[in-house]
Write an enzyme that holds these catalytic residues in place. Sequence first.
Site, PDB file in Angstrom:
ATOM      1  N   ARG A 173       0.844  -1.185   0.000  1.00 31.98           N
ATOM      2  CA  ARG A 173       0.000   0.000   0.000  1.00 31.98           C
ATOM      3  C   ARG A 173       0.883   1.241   0.000  1.00 31.98           C
ATOM      4  NH1 ARG A 173      -3.435  -2.840  -1.446  1.00 31.98           N
ATOM      5  NH2 ARG A 173      -5.593  -3.080  -0.687  1.00 31.98           N
TER       6      ARG A 173
ATOM      7  N   HIS B 295      -0.594   0.238  -9.704  1.00 29.96           N
ATOM      8  CA  HIS B 295      -1.348  -0.622  -8.789  1.00 29.96           C
ATOM      9  C   HIS B 295      -1.989  -1.787  -9.529  1.00 29.96           C
ATOM     10  CE1 HIS B 295      -3.607  -0.635  -4.671  1.00 29.96           C
ATOM     11  NE2 HIS B 295      -3.295  -1.865  -5.076  1.00 29.96           N
TER      12      HIS B 295
ATOM     13  N   GLU C 212      -3.509   7.803  -5.596  1.00 32.22           N
ATOM     14  CA  GLU C 212      -3.709   6.995  -6.795  1.00 32.22           C
ATOM     15  C   GLU C 212      -4.913   7.497  -7.571  1.00 32.22           C
ATOM     16  OE1 GLU C 212      -3.899   2.929  -5.444  1.00 32.22           O
ATOM     17  OE2 GLU C 212      -1.728   2.808  -5.182  1.00 32.22           O
TER      18      GLU C 212
END
Length: 338
Positions: A247, A295, A276
């Site tokens: 994360r 991601h 993000e």
Amino acid sequence: MSTTADAATRTAGAAMRIVITDCDHDSLAVEQRVADEAGAELVLAPPGGREQLVAAAAGADGLVVQYARVDAALLDALPGVRAVGRYGVGVDTVDVAACTERGVAVCNVPDYGTESVSDHAIALALAAARRIAWMDRGVRAGTAGLDAVRPVHQVGGRVFGVVGLGLIGAATARKAAGLGYEVIGADSRLEPGSTVAGVRVVPLEELLRRAHVISLHVPLTESTRGLVGAAELALVRPDAVLVNTSRGGVVDSAALVDALREGRLHGAGLDVHEVEPLPVDHPLAALDTVVLTPHLAWYSEESYGELKRRTVQNVVDVLAGRRPRDVLNPEVLDGGRR
């Protein structure tokens, strides 16, 4: 699947109503098959804010979430919800305590991406250590000099440090060892000096000082937020690379930028970011020593289908009175409703 036009209306005869709060997948065919087999109505909520979501999820028995935040206010607005399933491993957008207080089971899919994420961590580690992206940009620009990328080292004789020895961390350690790295690990749940999955556990400080690759595999919690910050980066050797597939909030990105700019770190491979999607003008994007991916470490065709199927199946199982494969607060299954 129900359309957004009839999202707030229960289909006649449906035994259970499951609402997908948000999803950017290209298809929901896998989820629909699971729902059809269970005789459930499956609804994709339309894009919008909290009010639109509450309206679309009226009468829902279960929620499936990707990015949406599930908190006490949402649960109180949807009193019929008995299960929340999240697409993925982490549940940092779900208030598990609030769910537990209200008798709502929270389910995730903790092991669906073990192979995919560990593959990606190894790929980022090698790409950053060998400065592959930097070389690629040089070739495309018509330059092929060695001086710009030095020093680059072979794997043999290097130390690969894994922070967090859960399923993904252990898989990454196994693959790193197969490449020829000496592998060490750190995990707050494990006693230094012990061995887990063939990996010797050391204190985090020792790992930071020794490792040539530091690969992060921890969930985002209050105790891990900012786990790698300025003080930790000050311990790291200058020929090391940092890899993060867990994360973004685990790393202080400002401190990381400083360490990279000042040459106190050889490079970084980052699949996750504090914000993000990562803004195109973020300082990390301007650094040649950083390899960035959006991601997507979790993704492979195999993991994608498994994630979709199991997320909905967990919710179906709770609503059908069965114990799901994965539940974070199993006590609510035995303690009755709100």
